[in-house]
Design a protein around this motif. Structure first.
Motif, mmCIF file in Angstrom:
data_model
loop_
_atom_site.group_PDB
_atom_site.id
_atom_site.type_symbol
_atom_site.label_atom_id
_atom_site.label_comp_id
_atom_site.label_asym_id
_atom_site.label_seq_id
_atom_site.Cartn_x
_atom_site.Cartn_y
_atom_site.Cartn_z
ATOM 1 N N SER A 1 25.185 63.018 69.473
ATOM 2 C CA SER A 1 25.243 64.306 70.179
ATOM 3 C C SER A 1 25.122 64.130 71.683
ATOM 4 O O SER A 1 24.304 63.377 72.156
ATOM 5 N N VAL B 1 29.422 64.435 57.450
ATOM 6 C CA VAL B 1 29.989 63.271 58.108
ATOM 7 C C VAL B 1 29.999 63.395 59.632
ATOM 8 O O VAL B 1 30.407 64.426 60.174
ATOM 9 N N CYS B 2 29.567 62.334 60.305
ATOM 10 C CA CYS B 2 29.595 62.365 61.769
ATOM 11 C C CYS B 2 31.006 62.036 62.250
ATOM 12 O O CYS B 2 31.551 60.992 61.922
ATOM 13 N N ARG B 3 31.553 62.956 63.026
ATOM 14 C CA ARG B 3 32.910 62.797 63.546
ATOM 15 C C ARG B 3 33.037 61.592 64.453
ATOM 16 O O ARG B 3 34.103 61.032 64.624
ATOM 17 N N GLY C 1 30.497 66.980 61.807
ATOM 18 C CA GLY C 1 29.737 67.365 62.988
ATOM 19 C C GLY C 1 29.341 66.123 63.767
ATOM 20 O O GLY C 1 29.901 65.045 63.533
ATOM 21 N N LEU C 2 28.415 66.287 64.657
ATOM 22 C CA LEU C 2 27.939 65.145 65.427
ATOM 23 C C LEU C 2 26.499 64.870 65.022
ATOM 24 O O LEU C 2 25.661 65.764 65.040
ATOM 25 N N CYS C 3 26.226 63.630 64.665
ATOM 26 C CA CYS C 3 24.876 63.295 64.229
ATOM 27 C C CYS C 3 23.951 63.256 65.444
ATOM 28 O O CYS C 3 24.412 63.226 66.583
ATOM 29 N N PRO C 4 22.655 63.240 65.211
ATOM 30 C CA PRO C 4 21.688 63.262 66.307
ATOM 31 C C PRO C 4 21.972 62.192 67.359
ATOM 32 O O PRO C 4 21.919 62.455 68.560
ATOM 33 N N VAL D 1 25.893 61.520 55.310
ATOM 34 C CA VAL D 1 24.697 61.921 54.587
ATOM 35 C C VAL D 1 25.149 62.678 53.350
ATOM 36 O O VAL D 1 26.035 63.517 53.424
ATOM 37 N N LEU E 1 28.719 58.168 60.339
ATOM 38 C CA LEU E 1 27.508 58.262 59.528
ATOM 39 C C LEU E 1 27.669 59.352 58.472
ATOM 40 O O LEU E 1 28.118 60.452 58.771
#
Lengths: 129, 129
Positions: free
Chosen positions: B129, B84-86, B123-126, B92, B90
């Motif tokens: 970032s 999961v994007c923080r 984390g942070l997605c592309p 996945v 997003l």
DNA sequence: AACGAACTTGACAATCATTTTCATTAAGCA
DNA sequence: TGCTTAATGAAAATGATTGTCAAGTTCGTT
């Protein structure tokens, strides 16, 4: 000039010493209560702020309990996870280098950065089965 | 005599259809809002209750966001975890046979039974970032 | 040793997600 | 159709966490 200091105060050492003595995951409220009973009272707000600061400085471990409450503990040398008994609450610490590696590679595969992960295992311990 | 029924109501189908349409992790409040805007209003309390019921019945996935709020989504067929994007949310889906095996063996080692586990990676997605 | 700017503290109020209460409504079986 | 009981929802309660801001401290500087 610009001394961006983090100052050492009675309250801060009280919180860290409480964490050291307790040596277990505790909620902010519990730590606040512990300090009060011990006569080394620190304002609740301050305990919140201190724990968050310590946590983001990487000096304490913070995990999110299933009910959404944050609990903290002095950082243990190694990153590990928990095997928790659903019935009696018995907790066993487990390590999983495999899992760490897996999480890192999966994140990298998808281009994620600054990753962290949470992993908890719930079940019934031998006694409660 | 003892009909321990779970009844089908407009509200329940509204919640499940919203989950199906959204097809993404949403908070209880968001789902409640979505239904209201769509004119298919359901009480907030009911949304909470319904999501919890669906979750414990295993019909929806529930995860705890890092800020402590619970978010839900329609269950996909296979057991999997989330990346999961923080920042943007997003999500996945990722699978980890390795992790499953590891969790099972660790539990067995300690004599635990009826185990389940939760694993989320943040984390942070592309893009973020 | 005193000064002072910036950091800290803490009592209290404010948020905000979630839960409880409880009177009203509606499913679904007989 | 009637009735039992689950379900609903508005409003109040809860409980953790955060914001506010005046008063108190720390520590480098004088």
């Amino acid at each position: 000039m610009s001394s961006v200091g983090i100052r050492s105060t009675r309250q801060r050492s009280a919180v860290t010493s409480a964490l050291t003595e307790l040596n277990d995951f505790r909620s902010t409220q519990e730590i606040h209560e512990y300090l009060k009973e011990r006569g080394d009272s620190v304002g609740l707000t301050t305990v919140y702020r201190t724990l968050q600061a310590l946590s983001s400085a990487g000096e304490v471990d913070a995990i999110l309990r299933e009910d959404g409450e944050s609990i903290y503990r002095m950082c243990s040398p190694a990153h590990h996870h928990h095997l928790v008994c659903r019935s009696c609450g018995l907790t066993v610490e487990v390590e999983g280098p495999t899992v760490e590696k897996w999480a890192d590679s999966v994140s990298a595969e998808h281009g994620f950065s600054s990753v962290s992960h949470t992993l908890e295992i719930f079940g019934l311990c031998p006694t409660c089965s």
